[in-house]
Design a protein around this motif. Structure first.
Motif, PDB file in Angstrom:
ATOM      1  N   ARG A  80       0.869  -1.180   0.000  1.00 41.57           N
ATOM      2  CA  ARG A  80       0.000   0.000   0.000  1.00 41.57           C
ATOM      3  C   ARG A  80       0.903   1.226   0.000  1.00 41.57           C
ATOM      4  NH1 ARG A  80      -2.090  -2.250   4.673  1.00 41.57           N
ATOM      5  NH2 ARG A  80      -1.694  -0.292   5.746  1.00 41.57           N
ATOM      6  N   ILE A  81       0.666   2.108  -0.944  1.00 42.89           N
ATOM      7  CA  ILE A  81       1.353   3.394  -0.967  1.00 42.89           C
ATOM      8  C   ILE A  81       0.354   4.394  -0.404  1.00 42.89           C
ATOM      9  CG2 ILE A  81       2.429   5.132  -2.433  1.00 42.89           C
ATOM     10  CD1 ILE A  81       2.882   2.774  -4.469  1.00 42.89           C
ATOM     11  N   GLU A  82       0.704   5.004   0.718  1.00 40.79           N
ATOM     12  CA  GLU A  82      -0.242   5.884   1.408  1.00 40.79           C
ATOM     13  C   GLU A  82       0.287   7.308   1.482  1.00 40.79           C
ATOM     14  OE1 GLU A  82      -1.420   4.328   5.197  1.00 40.79           O
ATOM     15  OE2 GLU A  82      -2.296   2.532   4.303  1.00 40.79           O
ATOM     16  N   LYS A  83      -0.656   8.244   1.400  1.00 44.18           N
ATOM     17  CA  LYS A  83      -0.354   9.661   1.557  1.00 44.18           C
ATOM     18  C   LYS A  83      -1.163  10.180   2.736  1.00 44.18           C
ATOM     19  CE  LYS A  83      -0.942  14.065  -0.853  1.00 44.18           C
ATOM     20  NZ  LYS A  83      -1.434  14.692  -2.084  1.00 44.18           N
ATOM     21  N   HIS A  84      -0.468  10.601   3.793  1.00 45.24           N
ATOM     22  CA  HIS A  84      -1.079  11.167   4.997  1.00 45.24           C
ATOM     23  C   HIS A  84      -0.630  12.618   5.121  1.00 45.24           C
ATOM     24  CE1 HIS A  84      -2.578   7.524   7.099  1.00 45.24           C
ATOM     25  NE2 HIS A  84      -1.620   6.927   6.416  1.00 45.24           N
ATOM     26  N   PRO A  85      -1.401  13.583   4.668  1.00 39.78           N
ATOM     27  CA  PRO A  85      -0.973  14.981   4.750  1.00 39.78           C
ATOM     28  C   PRO A  85      -0.698  15.461   6.180  1.00 39.78           C
ATOM     29  CG  PRO A  85      -2.838  14.779   3.282  1.00 39.78           C
ATOM     30  CD  PRO A  85      -2.660  13.454   3.947  1.00 39.78           C
ATOM     31  N   LYS A  86      -1.379  14.909   7.156  1.00 36.81           N
ATOM     32  CA  LYS A  86      -1.173  15.339   8.542  1.00 36.81           C
ATOM     33  C   LYS A  86       0.214  14.978   9.059  1.00 36.81           C
ATOM     34  CE  LYS A  86      -5.965  15.439   9.944  1.00 36.81           C
ATOM     35  NZ  LYS A  86      -6.992  14.949  10.856  1.00 36.81           N
ATOM     36  N   LEU A  87       0.858  13.985   8.457  1.00 32.65           N
ATOM     37  CA  LEU A  87       2.195  13.577   8.880  1.00 32.65           C
ATOM     38  C   LEU A  87       3.296  14.267   8.076  1.00 32.65           C
ATOM     39  CD1 LEU A  87       1.642   9.731   9.286  1.00 32.65           C
ATOM     40  CD2 LEU A  87       1.631  11.481  11.067  1.00 32.65           C
ATOM     41  N   ALA A  88       2.940  15.172   7.186  1.00 36.84           N
ATOM     42  CA  ALA A  88       3.914  15.786   6.283  1.00 36.84           C
ATOM     43  C   ALA A  88       5.028  16.515   7.023  1.00 36.84           C
ATOM     44  CB  ALA A  88       3.206  16.737   5.324  1.00 36.84           C
ATOM     45  N   LYS A  89       4.723  17.192   8.097  1.00 36.50           N
ATOM     46  CA  LYS A  89       5.745  17.947   8.825  1.00 36.50           C
ATOM     47  C   LYS A  89       6.523  17.086   9.803  1.00 36.50           C
ATOM     48  CE  LYS A  89       3.487  22.391   8.426  1.00 36.50           C
ATOM     49  NZ  LYS A  89       2.897  23.530   9.122  1.00 36.50           N
ATOM     50  N   LYS A  90       5.997  15.940  10.139  1.00 29.71           N
ATOM     51  CA  LYS A  90       6.665  15.075  11.116  1.00 29.71           C
ATOM     52  C   LYS A  90       7.498  14.014  10.425  1.00 29.71           C
ATOM     53  CE  LYS A  90       2.945  15.765  14.412  1.00 29.71           C
ATOM     54  NZ  LYS A  90       1.870  15.166  15.144  1.00 29.71           N
ATOM     55  N   GLN A  91       6.880  12.904  10.085  1.00 26.65           N
ATOM     56  CA  GLN A  91       7.595  11.746   9.542  1.00 26.65           C
ATOM     57  C   GLN A  91       7.612  11.711   8.021  1.00 26.65           C
ATOM     58  OE1 GLN A  91       4.976   8.997  11.303  1.00 26.65           O
ATOM     59  NE2 GLN A  91       5.940   9.057  13.307  1.00 26.65           N
ATOM     60  N   GLY A  92       6.824  12.528   7.402  1.00 25.17           N
ATOM     61  CA  GLY A  92       6.691  12.517   5.948  1.00 25.17           C
ATOM     62  C   GLY A  92       5.314  12.020   5.559  1.00 25.17           C
TER      63      GLY A  92
END
Length: 126
Positions: A80-92
């Protein structure tokens, strides 16, 4: 019948009894943009040509976008390739996850994260 005859009933119809029902607000969903999707599909196309992958599914959810990769349609996804915008500033925002739930790679750049799936084969000698 003249135009006045048609316009009069329409003008008065529904006055006072009409209820305006607004459209429900569209739910915000996370999605892949064109460049992200093109990057993913380029990798997917190469793996299909090599005979490794055969099917995919895309889900746009409220908190994440998921591109699932299958070897066969009836199985659970291999990756699964996932995009989590909320994690963008933290872990990516991007991550590659195996069917067992193990995160193979996480990062801020999609291309670098996808490199974990696109490693060349090595020749093993006895």
């Amino acid at each position: 019948m003249s135009e006045g005859d048609i316009a009069e009933p329409l003008r008065g119809a529904g006055q006072g009894s009409a209820h305006i029902v607004p459209f429900p607000a569209a739910q915000k969903r996370v999605s892949f943009d064109r460049v992200e999707l093109q990057t993913i599909l380029n990798l997917y196309g190469r793996k299909v040509a090599e005979g490794e992958w055969r099917d995919y599914a895309i889900d746009f959810l409220a908190d994440k976008a998921v591109f699932s990769i299958y070897r066969r349609t009836s199985e659970v996804p291999l990756y699964r390739i996932e995009k989590h915008p909320k994690l963008a500033k933290k872990q990516g925002a991007y991550s590659v996850i195996v069917s067992t739930g193990l995160i193979l790679k996480r990062g801020h750049e999609l291309g670098r994260v996808l490199n974990v799936l696109d490693k060349p084969l090595k020749v093993v000698s006895n």
